[in-house]
Design an enzyme around this catalytic site. Sequence first.
Site, PDB file in Angstrom:
ATOM      1  CE  LYS A  85      28.876  23.318  51.067  1.00  0.00           C
ATOM      2  NZ  LYS A  85      29.101  23.439  49.614  1.00  0.00           N
ATOM      3  CD  GLU A 107      26.779  17.300  56.722  1.00  0.00           C
ATOM      4  OE1 GLU A 107      26.883  17.301  57.969  1.00  0.00           O
ATOM      5  OE2 GLU A 107      26.495  18.322  56.065  1.00  0.00           O
ATOM      6  CB  SER A 373      27.937  29.544  45.715  1.00  0.00           C
ATOM      7  OG  SER A 373      28.016  28.621  44.638  1.00  0.00           O
TER       8      SER A 373
HETATM    9  C1  LIG Z   1      28.235  23.146  48.653  1.00  0.00           C
HETATM   10  C2  LIG Z   1      28.157  24.150  47.597  1.00  0.00           C
HETATM   11  C3  LIG Z   1      26.930  24.564  47.044  1.00  0.00           C
HETATM   12  C4  LIG Z   1      25.623  23.939  47.411  1.00  0.00           C
HETATM   13  O1  LIG Z   1      25.216  24.112  48.721  1.00  0.00           O
HETATM   14  P1  LIG Z   1      24.074  25.108  49.154  1.00  0.00           P
HETATM   15  O2  LIG Z   1      23.850  24.794  50.573  1.00  0.00           O
HETATM   16  O3  LIG Z   1      22.875  24.833  48.287  1.00  0.00           O
HETATM   17  O4  LIG Z   1      24.575  26.483  48.950  1.00  0.00           O
HETATM   18  C5  LIG Z   1      26.934  25.570  46.105  1.00  0.00           C
HETATM   19  N1  LIG Z   1      28.087  26.139  45.688  1.00  0.00           N
HETATM   20  C6  LIG Z   1      29.274  25.763  46.180  1.00  0.00           C
HETATM   21  C7  LIG Z   1      30.498  26.428  45.670  1.00  0.00           C
HETATM   22  C8  LIG Z   1      29.359  24.766  47.150  1.00  0.00           C
HETATM   23  O5  LIG Z   1      30.564  24.393  47.637  1.00  0.00           O
END
Ligand SMILES: *Cc1c(COP(=O)(O)O)cnc(C)c1O
Length: 393
Positions: A85, A107, A373
């Site tokens: 993010k 948000e 992610s």
């Molecule tokens: C917020 C988040 C997501 C989901 O958001 P996307 O916009 O779909 O990537 C996925 N993995 C993590 C670690 C997050 O913090």
Amino acid sequence: MNSKAYFGKFGGQFVPETVMFALDELENAYESIAKTKEFKDELDDLLKNYVGRPSPLFFAKRLSEHYGHEIYLKREDLNHTGAHKINNALAQALLAKKMGKKKILAETGAGQHGVATATAAALLGLECDVYMGATDVARQQLNAFRMQLLGAKVVSVEDGLKTLKEATTAAIQAWVNEIESAFYVIGSAVGPHPYPKIVRDFQSVIGTEAKAQLENYGKKADYVIACVGGGSNAIGIFSAFLDDESVNLVGIEAGGLGIETPYHAATLSKGKTGIIHGMKTTVLQDEYGMISPVHSISAGLDYPGIGPEHAHLNDIKRVRYEAVTDDECINALYFLSKMEGIIPAIESAHAVAYLEKLCPKLDKKSVIVVNISGRGDKDINTVIGYEKGKIYG
Ligand SMILES: *Cc1c(COP(=O)(O)O)cnc(C)c1O
């Protein structure tokens, strides 16, 4: 309506007139500021020295031996603040600063985007208000406190279910009220044009790096797998591979307690075309078009809509979207932790869980990239709750 605003049938700008003005301003600033060499150099320097990019592409040897395929993990969990993010929040905050804005608004659901935005605001010396549902403020006290520590104001939203959907609506309303002086930092590849495109571009660093890193290993991807909430980490890694039809792209949605129950957030598996947060996209809704409540063990995937580019990629069948359940996700979280010493975020564990379904079906040895992610430290309490049989609460 301007066709640039659409991905096939999806996207657009379904917003009041007052917001149109700000979206035009944003689009102009994005084209004239964010595409300059000066901006890119400054952002690259921050991504390198502040975020810690490039994130490694790690060959997961034990996982590969177990599944009989070559599995590589893109380590977005190693970024500053622990997830992908920050790539987007920092880039948007830098753009806001270059536009002369003094304040940024965001948000947040579980608080991950709020923390990333508050971090970027502190770094760049901007004022920051983060809108968060009251239920989430209570559930995610640590992140709420972390944002305050970083100098942000956390605004608790008391409407509706008091979660992400209501927080987003409140943040957009606050933006309307301060449209001249504030910049709205959106947290995923969602919302009215040009946000989905901007967020994709700012997250495309994940895919660009992964592709080059694979080439360094002398490899080419057969499969790229990422979890999908709003869709920013997925579109970020997919974007580098979209042109090459030989690469199979798979987005994993939150199947919750099962997509045959009402308790999931599998938008593309079960949704229909509708309007949410200023965009036309696929939305989980009832027969009257009311947006359905969603359920996932993962706060970051708990969203009834999806970015319009994913709705389009699903429509043209360039990307396949599948769902895995809470149980499958938790098993994958344990498995990756024990096999590789990497505790993934519960969101990312959805992508890992798909290996269990995909690998046995492949008829040749394949190269598979999984986007990790984020890291799982934030989720330890959820895992403890899950073990006690109490997932939501
Ligand atoms: C917020 C988040 C997501 C989901 O958001 P996307 O916009 O779909 O990537 C996925 N993995 C993590 C670690 C997050 O913090």
